[in-house]
Structure formats: structure tokens, C-alpha cells
Design a protein around this motif. Structure first.
Motif, mmCIF file in Angstrom:
data_model
loop_
_atom_site.group_PDB
_atom_site.id
_atom_site.type_symbol
_atom_site.label_atom_id
_atom_site.label_comp_id
_atom_site.label_asym_id
_atom_site.label_seq_id
_atom_site.Cartn_x
_atom_site.Cartn_y
_atom_site.Cartn_z
ATOM 1 N N GLU A 1 -35.280 76.266 -50.377
ATOM 2 C CA GLU A 1 -36.282 75.551 -51.170
ATOM 3 C C GLU A 1 -36.997 76.472 -52.166
ATOM 4 N N GLY A 2 -37.336 77.684 -51.745
ATOM 5 C CA GLY A 2 -38.052 78.605 -52.623
ATOM 6 C C GLY A 2 -37.246 78.927 -53.872
ATOM 7 N N TRP A 3 -35.997 79.279 -53.673
ATOM 8 C CA TRP A 3 -35.120 79.557 -54.801
ATOM 9 C C TRP A 3 -34.965 78.327 -55.680
ATOM 10 N N GLY A 4 -34.865 77.166 -55.034
ATOM 11 C CA GLY A 4 -34.695 75.915 -55.778
ATOM 12 C C GLY A 4 -35.856 75.700 -56.735
ATOM 13 N N ARG A 5 -37.096 75.824 -56.218
ATOM 14 C CA ARG A 5 -38.264 75.602 -57.069
ATOM 15 C C ARG A 5 -38.329 76.640 -58.179
ATOM 16 N N PHE A 6 -38.006 77.903 -57.816
ATOM 17 C CA PHE A 6 -38.053 78.967 -58.803
ATOM 18 C C PHE A 6 -37.089 78.670 -59.949
#
Lengths: 552, 238
Positions: free
Chosen positions: A421-426
């Protein structure tokens, strides 16, 4: 880092039901065909992206230092052809649509599984022919193939490229045909038309354009090819033909084709907005019927591409009016999405970030479309970077963002794994910033008079071009990040439950990844679309297979 | 909450796994063919548009060129096709009521009539070849070069506009002939399976769907014949 989970899940699903190359190349399962398409359109997107890089690098300086004029002509032509015909048009329908249309209506497969597989082979054949044309020497007519340059004067591989697009068109026709028949005849008991998710309405409207528009471009390209090979003049003014007839026939398809690209995206956005707001969509039937209205009106506006091409001024006025009219159903969607967000319990997961980005960028793309639909303004803006920026806001800011949002949203269903999720939002943020930095300067460039399809330009335009190239680099990085973490997540991602987002849609009421026949029993639908029930009621239908197949 | 919903009708061997029952499969097949025919209409539509545009632009040249078509062969072919549509309809009907022998006979008749149409069309094409009426350089070594006297070319009518008619004529009838060839192939497959006894009053959708296609190709000709052979014939004046 997540702990490593063995790659063989304990249940039979469509991925581990069979093994081996043959089981993929001869599959009739719509989910596997969707993955075949996913791989191949990603490949073509990559090729088209390389061309885009070459364009942006060349435009860094006012002189022609990287590419010669003839090469540049080929590079922007091939960027357009690959991106339009081999990425944008099949992108959402052939991958997410193929995967989800049967699942969302509670069917075991599309109505014609063999035709579905055939459409992929046709797509690949068309792609190979086109790639052959590119390798053999390329084509320099622009993706629009305007006559008489394309028929008489161009020395490039027009016929081979045209043949590739002609063949590819049939894959689009067959996909549209399959969707229409499936949505009409294969809905599960209780799945009435007005319980259909809006994704389905959008795909139904898209399919209408596919079956009505694509045959026209097919015959047009065929006539063009014959004209070039056998010197017969249906478009050649030297023998009584009319080159503007070509433009009419070309845009009769190619304008609605823009809606083939963006309507499925709108379908995804409707899903994302409603589901991540955990609310029924505001004005369901308005959103549903606006898709059909866009499909119908979309066929009546092609003349706005011919405002400066000797079209009668009265025809121009009518086409201008109709082009304004087509903005109404698009605006209806935007207003209904924003109204859905009002007082909603919004969660900002990656797909929702893409959806919110879509609303903003699509609005800018649509509003600048109105500038171009206004007769007098278009005389100034026609064939400038303003047009380039406008349609990239629709195609990239609209379709591509929706596609990425949808891909993240259904990724757990498709692969059985969560993306990080973190990479996705970034990466969603990087894509948004990079995209705007690339194309906002182009509006200004176009307004100042920078024509499209030129690579030598006055020095005062350079600052804006450098900004645009910098933005394109950021956008490129933003698109590479998901490529890596999505592939990583297929093996190492957290195992996804059947319904990771806790949603009522049918596709979430089966295991992830789904079994070959999608559901263990044919579901009976007793709820409305986007009817949010307490979580315990939206459980998985039926029981799971508990046998793991022997490896072949 | 979702009940299991499985129709336990005795599974017919022709029922594909992803359909609930034969009725659903039949509906899908029929709708699929209708949708396909819509795409065909759009496909031919581009050529009809070109025809309309140039006919209104060059009416004299089109009348002269049209007069040079063989109206007798065209009329015979129209009759042949209409007859073949009748035999096709009878083939479908025979399948539905289970007269399997009649079904095979009518299918054979339809195929024979289709081939007859193609043969007559071939004779016509050959005449055009002999008169150098094949447009452009479609046939290498035999470019478009008709005798202006034989064409009864009047003052002010350009041969290149006559060529435009012939290009549209060959494009449209050629595309139609291609559809006929595909149709004959399709019916041959249907014939093969009906000899094997695959179709019955319970399961006859492929015959129906092939029939729909055949009638469509027939109807295209019903539009082509008057537009290409008849319209403006009185203007030619011989």
C-alpha cells in the motif's frame, strides 16, 4: 518485509487449476485470457513509452540534434499508433473488462469463450504485423493516415501498418460483441439491469462503440491500402476522389474511439468512488444512462476534427453544438461522483488516489475540449500543442489513471495477493505530479503557437519544453515503480482474502483468486448495486474446493 | 445467504459448460449473430457512403459505367440468391421440425445455389477483365483502359470518373463475393455436422445462426443490384 508464503495456495483457483504453456495458450477461461492481454498490452505500452521518451528528449532543445526530421516523423507516428490501437483501446476492456464482466454479473464465463481467445490471437497477429512494419522502416503519416500524403506521397510502410491496425480492429469487434451478448444473456438470477455495477454499464456502452465504429475504420483502411497499392483514386483528388472523405470516415471511428478509451475508465471510477466512499453512488441511473448517452452522442461529433479542413461552415456549426452537447453526460458523471464523496466515509487507499486524480484531470481534459469545440477558438488552437495536451489529459490523465486505479483495486482478486500500500500511494502521487508537469506546459505552448508534430522550434519555447520533458521523466519513474512492486507482490505480497475491501459486489463474494468457474454455485442476487450491508453478510458464496491438483 | 441455484435438467451433449441451459445458449448464439450482422452493416456502410457521394458528384459517368454492366447476368444472380434464401429458410424449418433428410437436401441446394452465384459473378468479372475495366493496376499487366467508343462516353465525362464507378463496383461486389465464399464454407461445416446427425428439434441453433448470416449476405445483394445495375439506366440512352 512480509514473511514468505509458499506460492501454491491450498485451494484450487483459475491460476493453479492447470499448469504449462499449453494450458495458457489454449485456455478458454476469460480470466486467463485477461492475463494474456495484460501481458501483451503492457509490452506495447512499454514500446509506446520508449517512443514518447525519444520525442521528449528531442524536444529538450530548439534544434534537431537527436533525431532527423524524417526519423522524428516516424517516432511520433509510431508512438501514436502503438499507444492508441495497441494499448489504450484494448487496455481496460480486454484486461479488467475481460476478467470482471462475467464475475460482476455472476456468470461462469463470457458467452463465447473461444471467440474471446481468438480475439487475443487476432490482437497478437495485428501487433506482430505492426511491429514488422516498424522494424522494416516505420511509417511517417501521423497516426491519422491523412490522404493524399498516405496514399500517394509517403515512402514509408503505410500498407503494412494499416494491415496491422485492420487485423487488430477485429479483436476489438469480437470483444465488444462478446460483452454485449454476455451482459444480455448471462446475468445471474436476480441480477436485473439496474442492479448491474456501473462498470458493466460503461462496458456495455463501450461495446456499442466497438461494434458500430470499428468496422468503419476497417473498411477505410482497406480502401486506403488498395488505393496505395493499385493506384485507384477513391481519396485521390487527381482522379476525382475526395481526401476529405477519408477524414470523415477516419474520424467517424476515431472520435468515438476516444470514448472506447475513456468510458471503461469512467466505469472503474464509478466503482472506486462508490466503494471507497462506502456509499451508494449518487444518481445511479444518471451515471448509467450518461454512459449510453456518451456512446450515442460520441458518434455525432466527428466533424469537429474537420473545422479547418474545408468542411462547410454550417456543418461546422452543427458539429460544434453537438460537441458541446456531449460534454453534458460527461459532466453528469463528474457531478455525481463528487456528490457521492459528500459526507462519505472515504478511505484514501491507492485506487481511490487514482480515482480522485482522474476526476481532476478528466475535468481539465474535458473543459479544454470545449475550447477546441468552439469554432473560432479552434482556428487558433487547431494542430497546436494545446490539442496534444487536451487529448493527453483525457487519454493519460483519464484512461491510464483509471486503468492503474482499477488494476490496484482488483489486483488482490486477480492474483490473490495484496500490493504494497505504501508504495502504491507513493507512485500514485509521483504519476500525478509527473503527468501535470508534462502536459500543463503544453497547453501554454499550444496557446502561444507551438504546432504539433514539429521538433524544431523558436528558442523562447524551450523553457516550457524542458519543464515538459522533466515531467515526462517523473511520470516514467512513477509508472516503473508499480511495474516492479506489482510483479514483486505476485510472489511476496500478503495473501489476499476473498473480500479484502469488504464490498458487496459479486466479484468479491468468491475466493481470491477465483476458481475457474468463478463461483461454486450460480449466485442469486438479492441486493442492489453498492448496497453496503454489515460486513458479516457480505461473505463468500458457497464453499471452497479443498483439493490441490497434482502438478502435471 | 445466496441459495444454490443449479438447473438439474438432463444435460444435453451440445450444452457448453458455462451456460445454465440450452435455452440460454440459444439466446446467446442468436444475439451474437445479430450483433455481428450489425458490424457487417457498418462495414458495408463505409462503401455505401462512398457510392452515394460519388454517384451524386458524377451522375453521368456513373450512369454510363452502370450501363456497361451485364443486367441479364445480374438479374439471374438476384433470382439465384433469392431462391437460395428460400432453400436456406427451408433447411432451418426442416431442422426445427426434425425432418433431417429434407434438412440435408435443402442445405445442399443452398450451397449449390451459392456456388452458382459465384460462378456467374466470375463470368461477369471475366467480361470486365477482357474489356480492361478492372480499375487501377489491381491486375498487373491489365490496367484500366477501356475503349471509349464501346463505353459510349459522352462529351465532358471523364474516364477517371467511370473508373471510380468500377472501383466501387469491384470493392462492393468483391466484398460481397468474399462473404458468399465464407457463407458457402460455413454451410459446408453445417452440412457435415447435419449428416452426422448433430442437429435436432432440441438443438438447432447453429443452423439458424448460419441461416441468419446467409440471409444477410443475400440482403446486401438486394441493395447492390439496383444501386449498381439499375439506377440511372434510363440516362445512359442505348
Amino acid at each position: 518485509m512480509e514473511t514468505f508464503v509458499p506460492p501454491v495456495p491450498s485451494r484450487i483457483n483459475y491460476i493453479n487449476a492447470q499448469y504449462g504453456l499449453k494450458s495458457w495458450l489454449l485456455t478458454k477461461d476469460h480470466k486467463r485470457i485477461a492475463l494474456l492481454y495484460l501481458g501483451s498490452i503492457s509490452f506495447f505500452f512499454f514500446i509506446g513509452g520508449l517512443y514518447a521518451m525519444a520525442i521528449r528528449l528531442e524536444l529538450l532543445t530548439p534544434q534537431a540534434d537527436l533525431l532527423q526530421s524524417t526519423t522524428y516523423n516516424k517516432v511520433f507516428t509510431q508512438h501514436g499508433i502503438i499507444m492508441v490501437f495497441f494499448f489504450l483501446i484494448p487496455s481496460i476492456p480486454a484486461t479488467l473488462g475481460n476478467f470482471l464482466v462475467p464475475m460482476m454479473i455472476g456468470a461462469k464465463d463470457l458467452a463465447f469463450p473461444r471467440i474471446n481467445l481468438l480475439s487475443w490471437y487476432i490482437y497478437m497477429l495485428g501487433g506482430i504485423v505492426t511491429i514488422y512494419a516498424l522494424l522494416a522502416g516505420g511509417v511517417d503519416t501521423g497516426w491519422t493516415f491523412y490522404t493524399p500524403f498516405s496514399t500517394t506521397f509517403s515512402n514509408s510502410y503505410v500498407v503494412a501498418t494499416g494491415l496491422g491496425i485492420f487485423i487488430n480492429g477485429f479483436s476489438s469487434i469480437l470483444t465488444g460483441l462478446n460483452f454485449i451478448v454476455t451482459i444480455h444473456t448471462m446475468r445471474a438470477p436476480g441480477m436485473t439491469w439496474f442492479r448491474l455495477p456501473l462498470f458493466i454499464w460503461a462496458h456495455y456502452a463501450t461495446s456499442l462503440i466497438m461494434i458500430l465504429g470499428t468496422p468503419v475504420i476497417a473498411i477505410t483502411i482497406l480502401l486506403l491500402a488498395f488505393e496505395r497499392v493499385a493506384h485507384i483514386g477513391i481519396f485521390d483528388p487527381a482522379v476525382g476522389g475526395d481526401p476529405v472523405l477519408f477524414q470523415h470516415l477516419f474520424w467517424f471511428y476515431s472520435h468515438p474511439a476516444v470514448y472506447i478509451m475513456v468510458l471503461p475508465g469512467m466505469g472503474i471510477i464509478s466503482e472506486l468512488i462508490a466503494n471507497f466512499s462506502r456509499k451508494n453512488i449518487f444518481g445511479y441511473s444518471f451515471v448509467a444512462f450518461s454512459s449510453l448517452a456518451i456512446a450515442v452522442f460520441g458518434f455525432l461529433v466527428w466533424g469537429h476534427h474537420l473545422f479547418v479542413a474545408s468542411q462547410s461552415v454550417y456543418a461546422g456549426m452543427i458539429f460544434s453544438f453537438l460537441s458541446f452537447a456531449v460534454a453534458i453526460p460527461s459532466a453528469i458523471k463528474v457531478f455525481n461522483w463528487t456528490a457521492t464523496l459528500y459526507k462519505a466515509s472515504i478511505s484514501y487507499d491507492t485506487p481511490m488516489l487514482y480515482a480522485l486524480g482522474f476526476i481532476g484531470l478528466f475535468t481539465i481534459g474535458g473543459m479544454t475540449g470545449l475550447f477546441l469545440a468552439a469554432l473560432a477558438v479552434d482556428v487558433h488552437l487547431s494542430d497546436t500543442y494545446f490539442v496534444v495536451a487536451h487529448f493527453h489529459y483525457i487519454m493519460v490523465g483519464g484512461t491510464l489513471l483509471a486503468y492503474l486505479g482499477g488494476l490496484h483495486y482488483w489486483w488482490p482478486k486477480i492474483t490473490g495477493r495484496m500490493y504494497p500500500e505504501g508504495w502504491g500511494r507513493f507512485s500514485a502521487l509521483v504519476v500525478f505530479i509527473g503527468f501535470n508537469l508534462t502536459f500543463l506546459p503544453q497547453f501554454i505552448l499550444g496557446y502561444m503557437g507551438m504546432p504539433r508534430r514539429y521538433h524544431v522550434y523558436p528558442a523562447e519555447f524551450q523553457v516550457l519544453h524542458v519543464l515538459s520533458t522533466a515531467g515526462a521523466s517523473i511520470l516514467g519513474v512513477g509508472l516503473l515503480i508499480p511495474l516492479f512492486y506489482l510483479m514483486w507482490s505476485m510472489r511476496y505480497g500478503k495473501v489476499a482474502p476473498g473480500n479484502p475491501w469488504h464490498l458487496p459486489g459479486l466479484e468479491w463474494r468468491t475466493q481470491s483468486p477465483p476458481p475457474t468457474e468463478n463461483f461454486d454455485y450460480t449466485p442469486v442476487v438479492t441486493w442492489e448495486a453498492y448496497e453496503f450491508a454489515p460486513p458479516e453478510e457480505t461473505e463468500v458464496v458457497g464453499k471452497f474446493h479443498d483439493k490441490v491438483p497434482e502438478k502435471a | 445467504m445466496a441459495e444454490s441455484y443449479v438447473e438439474h435438467e438432463a444435460s444435453h451433449p451440445a450444452l457448453q459448460h458455462h451456460f445454465e441451459n440450452l435455452e440460454q445458449q440459444r439466446e446467446a448464439g442468436t444475439l451474437g449473430m445479430w450483433v455481428f450482422l450489425v458490424t457487417e452493416i457498418m462495414f458495408f456502410g463505409g462503401m455505401f457512403l462512398a457510392y452515394t457521394l460519388y454517384r451524386s458528384k458524377f451522375p453521368e459517368a456513373f450512369a454510363i459505367a452502370s450501363n456497361h454492366l451485364d443486367i441479364k447476368l445480374g438479374a439471374i444472380n438476384t433470382a439465384v440468391l433469392i431462391l437460395s434464401s428460400f432453400t436456406m429458410a427451408m433447411a432451418v424449418y426442416s431442422t426445427q421440425v426434425g425432418k433431417l433428410r429434407a434438412q440435408i437436401i435443402y442445405l445442399v441446394l443452398t450451397i449449390v445455389l451459392g456456388l452458382a452465384f459465384l460462378g456467374i459473378k466470375g463470368v461477369e468479372y471475366h467480361e470486365k477483365y477482357v474489356d480492361h475495366l478492372i480499375p487501377g493496376t489491381l491486375i498487373p499487366g491489365n490496367p484500366f483502359n477501356p475503349d471509349p467508343h464501346a463505353m459510349h462516353l459522352t462529351q465532358g465525362v471523364l474516364m477517371q470518373h467511370v473508373q471510380m464507378f468500377y472501383w466501387i463496383y469491384f470493392a462492393m461486389t468483391g466484398m460481397h463475393a468474399l462473404h458468399m465464399i465464407i457463407g458457402v464454407g460455413l454451410l459446408s461445416v453445417i452440412l457435415y455436422f447435419s449428416v452426422k446427425g448433430r442437429y435436432s428439434p432440441e438443438y438447432h441453433n447453429p443452423v439458424e445462426v448460419a441461416g441468419l448470416y446467409w440471409h444477410f449476405v443475400d440482403i446486401v445483394w438486394i441493395f447492390l443490384f439496383p444501386l449498381l445495375y439499375l439506377l440511372g439506366r434510363h440516362l445512359g440512352g442505348h
